[in-house]
Write an enzyme that holds these catalytic residues in place. Structure first.
Site, mmCIF file in Angstrom:
data_model
loop_
_atom_site.group_PDB
_atom_site.id
_atom_site.type_symbol
_atom_site.label_atom_id
_atom_site.label_comp_id
_atom_site.label_asym_id
_atom_site.label_seq_id
_atom_site.Cartn_x
_atom_site.Cartn_y
_atom_site.Cartn_z
ATOM 1 N N ASP A 1 0.823 -1.208 0.000
ATOM 2 C CA ASP A 1 0.000 0.000 0.000
ATOM 3 C C ASP A 1 0.861 1.264 0.000
ATOM 4 O OD1 ASP A 1 -2.094 -1.861 0.327
ATOM 5 O OD2 ASP A 1 -2.056 -1.655 2.505
ATOM 6 N N GLU B 1 -11.140 0.434 -4.118
ATOM 7 C CA GLU B 1 -10.462 0.854 -2.879
ATOM 8 C C GLU B 1 -9.206 1.642 -3.226
ATOM 9 O OE1 GLU B 1 -9.742 -2.942 -1.048
ATOM 10 O OE2 GLU B 1 -8.149 -3.457 -2.447
HETATM 11 C C1 6LW Z 1 -5.833 -2.151 1.932
HETATM 12 C C2 6LW Z 1 -6.487 -2.238 0.622
HETATM 13 C C3 6LW Z 1 -5.654 -3.265 0.040
HETATM 14 O O1 6LW Z 1 -6.505 -1.416 2.869
HETATM 15 O O2 6LW Z 1 -5.390 -4.178 1.005
HETATM 16 O O3 6LW Z 1 -4.380 -3.904 -1.751
HETATM 17 C C4 6LW Z 1 -5.759 -3.620 2.227
HETATM 18 N N1 6LW Z 1 -5.164 -3.146 -1.120
HETATM 19 O O4 6LW Z 1 -6.485 -1.086 -0.123
HETATM 20 C C5 6LW Z 1 -4.766 -3.949 3.275
HETATM 21 O O5 6LW Z 1 -3.467 -3.649 2.851
#
Ligand code: 6LW
Length: 502
Positions: A22, A178
């Site tokens: 991240d 996300e």
């Molecule tokens: C994070 C989400 C994700 O909050 O995994 O790959 C989660 N993305 O955006 C935890 O790292």
């Protein structure tokens, strides 16, 4: 702008190997700063600095005091600190992050990203993970979270100014929109997201609008980056952030994994930070080739082999690379008690326990070795390779006995034991990728043993590395190798980490 393929030099990706997921990046002048998620580990949110986007040095951990980071013992592994965003605005650095399972969203500021960072400002009115911060021309601060929704906030008080609004759900049919990041670039506001989930379907998509709150028009070429359904050696690519270099070129940092072995492939280092070049074509980003040896501009960029690192524990503090589980109270972990040694006092009685006293560093290379000189005279402890409480292997010493232990899910077993001479003992682990075999071949082998004073390593056990992979254990982290005490007091004179694959 030049074709990335014609650019001189190469980058060895990943640029920040090991469990560093991240990534969020910002630039101030010639300096880049980057932060990552840290989950159940303390201190949290590693902070890196670079001048060229390729060579990164860890300069601290943003959350290094209990008042900033509460990770209670009943908080499971892979909860805790998720997905920070780092920005520079109005003369200071801003970090927004979620403590999943405890404080929720929190905001911190610093004038120096190496620290100290402020006490947390809580954001009770902002629900959702992966918070982003962006300021528009009139100073309004927009906080955008996974989903994807957005609310205006007062970043000083943490108050939400209004109700959250849904902005964009990503590509129809793709799960988990996300990791939003919002940028003003030229005439547009761009909303970069990850979608498809953080596993093999992961990808990066983008939309643009004339205002920070939309409406947003998706890029016709979405996803702008994904390795899904490919045989690429780097998989799960997503969760990205963009940065512009002083020469006007654009770059993306993102997470990816390196699965190895037969099918379905196991990745053991967690999600790592990669770098990819970006070109703008018709107002949309085009992400260049992401390969282990990627062409890049201007800089003579291939980092040399990584030298072995020895920590002697001769100084009072620990290097920021060292992480512990949930907390690191000085009464249990100190370099002050026995000069030149790290002393650990046991709490939890094994690496199965959430409160085991553990000090480790990320495994950053597919092939590597670690050694530590342990004095077990007053207790029991050793060297562990940990994925979580339920998935770890270790070699531990107590008195004149050394034992290799394995925990995989509900199963716990002693694999080997040996008698050793009285006094400090050098415990070691060697991790070697498996040569290709049948489709069931695991990713690597993990040998535990003892090292004689003349440097000869005697392996006591060789274990299959697949059981310490994310595909087996689940979760969001990667392997961490470190020292622990499980009973009494255990002293460690030094710890060596040696990359064997450059
Ligand atoms: C994070 C989400 C994700 O909050 O995994 O790959 C989660 N993305 O955006 C935890 O790292």
């Amino acid at each position: 702008m030049s074709d990335p393929k014609s650019r001189a030099g190469t980058v060895t990706n990943p640029v920040i190997p090991g469990f560093h997921p991240d990534p969020s990046i910002c630039r101030v002048g010639d300096d880049y700063y980057l932060v990552c998620s840290s989950f159940e580990y303390f201190p949290g949110v590693p902070v890196f600095h670079s001048r060229d986007l390729v060579h990164w040095t860890q300069i601290g951990n943003a959350l290094d005091r209990p008042s900033q980071l509460r990770l209670p013992p009943d908080m499971p592994s892979s909860a805790g600190i998720y997905a920070p965003t780092l920005r520079h605005h109005d003369g200071r650095f801003w970090l927004i992050v979620t403590n999943v399972g405890d404080d929720g969203n929190m905001l911190f500021t610093a004038t120096d990203p190496a620290g100290p960072w402020s006490e947390p400002v809580r954001l009770p009115g902002v629900a959702g993970i992966d918070p982003d911060l962006a300021w528009d021309e009139d100073g309004t601060c927009w906080c955008t979270v996974a989903g994807v929704s957005q609310v205006r906030i007062d970043p000083l008080s943490g108050a939400a100014l209004g109700e959250p609004r849904r902005l964009w759900s990503g590509t129809p049919g793709a799960q988990a929109p996300e990791a939003p990041h919002l940028y003003r670039i030229g005439d547009y506001w761009y909303l970069l997201i990850a979608e498809g989930g953080t596993e093999r379907g992961h990808g990066v998509s983008i939309a643009r609008g004339r205002t920070p709150s939309g409406p947003f028009e998706p890029c016709p070429a979405n996803p702008v980056l994904t390795h899904r359904s490919t045989g690429h050696a780097i998989q799960n690519t997503g969760h990205a952030d963009l940065v512009r270099a002083p020469d006007g070129s654009w770059w993306m940092v993102l997470l990816g994994v390196r699965p190895r072995g037969g099918t379905p492939g196991w990745h053991v280092l967690g999600r790592e930070t990669f770098l990819a070049p970006v070109e703008w074509v018709d107002g949309w980003p085009v992400v260049g080739e992401l390969s282990p040896d990627m062409p890049v501009p201007a800089w003579p960029l291939r980092p040399g082999p990584v030298p072995p690192v020895r920590d002697d524990f001769d100084e009072a503090g620990l290097h920021p690379r060292w992480i512990s589980l949930r907390e690191r109270p000085e009464r249990l972990c100190t370099t002050e008690e026995r000069s030149g040694w790290l002393t650990l006092h046991a709490a939890g009685a094994s690496v199965d326990e959430p409160d085991v006293v553990f000090v480790g560093r990320r495994q950053q290379h597919l092939s590597c070795a670690a050694r530590t000189l342990v004095d077990p005279d007053e207790g029991r402890g050793g060297l562990a390779v940990r994925l979580d409480e339920r998935h770890h292997y270790e070699i531990e010493a107590s008195g004149r006995e050394v034992r290799v232990l394995a925990r995989v899910g509900p199963l716990r077993t002693e694999v080997a034991s040996a008698r050793v001479p009285a006094g400090p003992v050098a415990l070691g682990v060697e991790i070697t990728p498996q040569p290709p075999g049948d489709p069931r071949t695991g990713p690597d082998r993990i040998a535990f043993g003892v090292e004689a004073p003349d440097g000869t390593f005697t392996a006591l056990a060789m274990l299959d590395g697949r059981y310490l992979s994310t595909e087996v254990a689940g979760g969001f982290t990667g392997r961490v190798i470190g020292m622990y005490a499980a009973e009494g007091t255990v002293h460690f004179d030094w710890f060596d980490y040696e990359p064997l694959d450059g």
